[in-house]
Scaffold this motif. Structure first.
Motif, PDB file in Angstrom:
ATOM      1  N   MET A  89      48.797 -16.054  12.323  1.00 12.06           N
ATOM      2  CA  MET A  89      48.160 -16.093  13.697  1.00 12.06           C
ATOM      3  C   MET A  89      49.032 -15.699  14.739  1.00 12.06           C
ATOM      4  SD  MET A  89      44.486 -18.311  13.483  1.00 12.06           S
ATOM      5  CE  MET A  89      44.730 -19.482  11.867  1.00 12.06           C
ATOM      6  N   VAL A  90      50.247 -16.664  14.643  1.00 10.52           N
ATOM      7  CA  VAL A  90      51.363 -16.299  15.273  1.00 10.52           C
ATOM      8  C   VAL A  90      51.785 -14.984  15.452  1.00 10.52           C
ATOM      9  CG1 VAL A  90      53.892 -16.858  15.997  1.00 10.52           C
ATOM     10  CG2 VAL A  90      52.020 -18.577  15.280  1.00 10.52           C
ATOM     11  N   THR A  91      52.047 -14.330  14.273  1.00  9.03           N
ATOM     12  CA  THR A  91      52.388 -12.982  14.375  1.00  9.03           C
ATOM     13  C   THR A  91      51.387 -12.014  14.990  1.00  9.03           C
ATOM     14  OG1 THR A  91      51.758 -12.571  12.101  1.00  9.03           O
ATOM     15  CG2 THR A  91      54.010 -13.397  12.556  1.00  9.03           C
ATOM     16  N   ALA A  92      50.136 -12.385  14.478  1.00 13.25           N
ATOM     17  CA  ALA A  92      49.043 -11.457  14.974  1.00 13.25           C
ATOM     18  C   ALA A  92      49.027 -11.462  16.585  1.00 13.25           C
ATOM     19  CB  ALA A  92      47.677 -11.864  14.589  1.00 13.25           C
ATOM     20  N   TRP A  93      49.211 -12.537  17.155  1.00 15.08           N
ATOM     21  CA  TRP A  93      49.185 -12.728  18.569  1.00 15.08           C
ATOM     22  C   TRP A  93      50.366 -11.897  19.443  1.00 15.08           C
ATOM     23  CZ3 TRP A  93      46.614 -14.459  22.838  1.00 15.08           C
ATOM     24  CH2 TRP A  93      47.435 -14.494  23.993  1.00 15.08           C
ATOM     25  N   CYS A  94      51.656 -11.974  18.561  1.00 17.29           N
ATOM     26  CA  CYS A  94      52.624 -11.487  19.211  1.00 17.29           C
ATOM     27  C   CYS A  94      52.532  -9.911  18.841  1.00 17.29           C
ATOM     28  CB  CYS A  94      53.951 -11.840  18.163  1.00 17.29           C
ATOM     29  SG  CYS A  94      54.589 -13.251  18.572  1.00 17.29           S
ATOM     30  N   ASP A  95      52.007  -9.310  17.918  1.00 19.53           N
ATOM     31  CA  ASP A  95      51.912  -7.945  17.669  1.00 19.53           C
ATOM     32  C   ASP A  95      50.933  -7.315  18.806  1.00 19.53           C
ATOM     33  OD1 ASP A  95      53.496  -7.856  15.435  1.00 19.53           O
ATOM     34  OD2 ASP A  95      51.941  -8.128  13.856  1.00 19.53           O
ATOM     35  N   HIS A 204      41.879 -15.653   4.081  1.00 15.16           N
ATOM     36  CA  HIS A 204      43.022 -15.702   5.009  1.00 15.16           C
ATOM     37  C   HIS A 204      42.508 -14.432   6.037  1.00 15.16           C
ATOM     38  CE1 HIS A 204      45.450 -18.517   2.249  1.00 15.16           C
ATOM     39  NE2 HIS A 204      45.178 -19.044   3.543  1.00 15.16           N
ATOM     40  N   SER A 205      42.195 -13.436   5.547  1.00 16.46           N
ATOM     41  CA  SER A 205      42.018 -12.026   6.001  1.00 16.46           C
ATOM     42  C   SER A 205      40.764 -12.171   7.006  1.00 16.46           C
ATOM     43  CB  SER A 205      41.468 -10.805   5.031  1.00 16.46           C
ATOM     44  OG  SER A 205      40.497 -11.257   4.172  1.00 16.46           O
ATOM     45  N   LYS A 206      39.831 -12.949   6.637  1.00 11.66           N
ATOM     46  CA  LYS A 206      38.706 -13.145   7.561  1.00 11.66           C
ATOM     47  C   LYS A 206      39.139 -14.026   8.756  1.00 11.66           C
ATOM     48  CE  LYS A 206      33.736 -15.157   7.939  1.00 11.66           C
ATOM     49  NZ  LYS A 206      32.967 -15.807   7.191  1.00 11.66           N
ATOM     50  N   ALA A 207      39.966 -15.150   8.434  1.00 11.40           N
ATOM     51  CA  ALA A 207      40.507 -15.846   9.649  1.00 11.40           C
ATOM     52  C   ALA A 207      41.564 -14.921  10.548  1.00 11.40           C
ATOM     53  CB  ALA A 207      41.422 -17.058   8.985  1.00 11.40           C
ATOM     54  N   ILE A 208      41.928 -14.160   9.940  1.00 12.59           N
ATOM     55  CA  ILE A 208      43.037 -13.391  10.842  1.00 12.59           C
ATOM     56  C   ILE A 208      42.461 -12.572  11.725  1.00 12.59           C
ATOM     57  CG2 ILE A 208      45.065 -11.826  11.288  1.00 12.59           C
ATOM     58  CD1 ILE A 208      45.285 -14.895  10.094  1.00 12.59           C
ATOM     59  N   PHE A 211      40.508 -14.382  14.546  1.00 12.48           N
ATOM     60  CA  PHE A 211      41.486 -14.759  15.680  1.00 12.48           C
ATOM     61  C   PHE A 211      41.746 -13.632  16.432  1.00 12.48           C
ATOM     62  CE2 PHE A 211      45.903 -15.071  17.041  1.00 12.48           C
ATOM     63  CZ  PHE A 211      45.918 -16.084  17.618  1.00 12.48           C
ATOM     64  N   GLN A 212      42.114 -12.444  15.817  1.00  8.64           N
ATOM     65  CA  GLN A 212      42.282 -11.238  16.600  1.00  8.64           C
ATOM     66  C   GLN A 212      41.093 -10.829  17.570  1.00  8.64           C
ATOM     67  OE1 GLN A 212      43.423  -8.979  13.299  1.00  8.64           O
ATOM     68  NE2 GLN A 212      45.489  -8.746  14.104  1.00  8.64           N
ATOM     69  N   GLN A 213      40.094 -10.885  17.034  1.00  9.33           N
ATOM     70  CA  GLN A 213      38.711 -10.417  17.777  1.00  9.33           C
ATOM     71  C   GLN A 213      38.442 -11.285  18.955  1.00  9.33           C
ATOM     72  OE1 GLN A 213      36.008 -10.359  14.890  1.00  9.33           O
ATOM     73  NE2 GLN A 213      36.525  -8.319  13.799  1.00  9.33           N
ATOM     74  N   ARG A 214      38.414 -12.524  18.843  1.00 12.82           N
ATOM     75  CA  ARG A 214      38.306 -13.798  19.617  1.00 12.82           C
ATOM     76  C   ARG A 214      39.265 -13.792  20.811  1.00 12.82           C
ATOM     77  NH1 ARG A 214      35.977 -18.713  16.305  1.00 12.82           N
ATOM     78  NH2 ARG A 214      35.811 -19.588  18.490  1.00 12.82           N
ATOM     79  N   SER A 215      40.542 -13.619  20.174  1.00 10.61           N
ATOM     80  CA  SER A 215      41.587 -13.573  21.035  1.00 10.61           C
ATOM     81  C   SER A 215      41.273 -12.421  22.132  1.00 10.61           C
ATOM     82  CB  SER A 215      42.751 -13.637  20.604  1.00 10.61           C
ATOM     83  OG  SER A 215      43.259 -14.566  19.681  1.00 10.61           O
ATOM     84  N   VAL A 216      41.041 -11.446  21.730  1.00 11.63           N
ATOM     85  CA  VAL A 216      40.863 -10.286  22.745  1.00 11.63           C
ATOM     86  C   VAL A 216      39.773 -10.659  23.741  1.00 11.63           C
ATOM     87  CG1 VAL A 216      40.192  -7.833  22.925  1.00 11.63           C
ATOM     88  CG2 VAL A 216      41.859  -8.536  21.081  1.00 11.63           C
ATOM     89  N   ARG A 217      38.528 -11.047  23.243  1.00  9.51           N
ATOM     90  CA  ARG A 217      37.524 -11.352  24.011  1.00  9.51           C
ATOM     91  C   ARG A 217      37.703 -12.316  25.026  1.00  9.51           C
ATOM     92  NH1 ARG A 217      34.456 -11.693  19.300  1.00  9.51           N
ATOM     93  NH2 ARG A 217      34.092 -13.872  19.424  1.00  9.51           N
ATOM     94  N   LYS A 218      38.815 -13.202  24.916  1.00  6.37           N
ATOM     95  CA  LYS A 218      38.895 -14.273  25.939  1.00  6.37           C
ATOM     96  C   LYS A 218      40.024 -13.972  27.043  1.00  6.37           C
ATOM     97  CE  LYS A 218      38.292 -18.341  23.066  1.00  6.37           C
ATOM     98  NZ  LYS A 218      38.837 -19.771  22.499  1.00  6.37           N
ATOM     99  N   GLU A 219      40.497 -12.490  26.709  1.00  6.02           N
ATOM    100  CA  GLU A 219      41.318 -12.066  27.868  1.00  6.02           C
ATOM    101  C   GLU A 219      40.704 -11.524  29.047  1.00  6.02           C
ATOM    102  OE1 GLU A 219      44.247  -9.877  25.832  1.00  6.02           O
ATOM    103  OE2 GLU A 219      45.120 -11.536  24.683  1.00  6.02           O
TER     104      GLU A 219
END
Length: 219
Positions: A89-95, A204-208, A211-219
């Protein structure tokens, strides 16, 4: 250096209190711990730690040394699963935010005679390769052992995340030692509560993806 403290984990651990040393050679005076368990070997010197580290690496165990105390942990799937998920999740955020990073993983950190051992995961941020990681991640599934904040204070690690009791605790180094924080200083904006919520989700694939989808929605 003063450090913050964490509540004791709920999982018990087994202990062994002595190491056998003969002319610098160290034998293992205990059965291999069950996956995920921590064994406190007790007092030992730097050479004992180095010898144990070599022996245990071949047996799927990790060794940590801090000011005369030696700790051994046997790796488990729950431990490695959490380590992977949080790090991913750290690397997904950075990417997604175009943040440069270097993944140090479990690179051994040592100060001769003082401390030695591997984090569960670690990263540095920025294009340049730094002397050590900015962020250290620990997964604590067993109780007791070497205090992780005191351990990482020896190299003045800027930020430490500790997963314990199904919670993600973040600490930032200040002039008064490690202080608990709710937001990361090395990765401003990353949602620590969302990482905590999704860290145990399988696969894990579902979790990542979530995470990516919900991180984008919060921005």
């Amino acid at each position: 250096m003063p450090v913050a403290t964490l509540p004791a984990p709920k999982v018990s651990r087994r202990r062994a209190h002595t190491t056998a040393r003969h002319g610098g050679h160290v034998s293992l005076p205990f059965p291999k711990p069950s996956p995920g368990q921590t064994v406190m070997v007790g007092l030992g010197d730097w050479d004992s730690y180095l010898n144990l580290d070599q022996l245990c690496e071949k047996r799927g165990m990790r060794v940590r040394f801090h000011r005369g105390i030696i700790e051994i942990m046997s790796i488990s799937f729950p431990h490695e699963s959490l380590k992977f998920a949080i790090g991913r999740m750290v690397t997904a955020w950075c990417d997604s935010h175009e943040i440069d990073y270097n993944a140090w993983g479990s690179t051994t950190q040592r100060v001769e005679g003082v401390m030695g051992g591997e984090p569960d995961n670690s990263f540095s941020f920025g294009a340049e390769l730094k002397a050590q990681p900015d962020l250290f991640i620990e997964v604590a599934l067993s109780s007791g052992g070497i205090d992780k904040l005191e351990f990482w204070s020896e190299i003045k690690a800027a930020e430490v995340w500790i997963w314990q009791n199904q919670k993600l605790h973040a600490f930032v180094l200040s002039g008064e030692g490690y202080q608990p924080v709710k937001t990361s200083q090395v990765l401003p904006g990353i949602d620590l509560k969302l990482i905590e919520e999704l860290a145990e989700l399988k696969p894990h694939s579902k979790a990542i993806r979530e995470f990516q989808q919900r991180s984008v929605r919060k921005e």
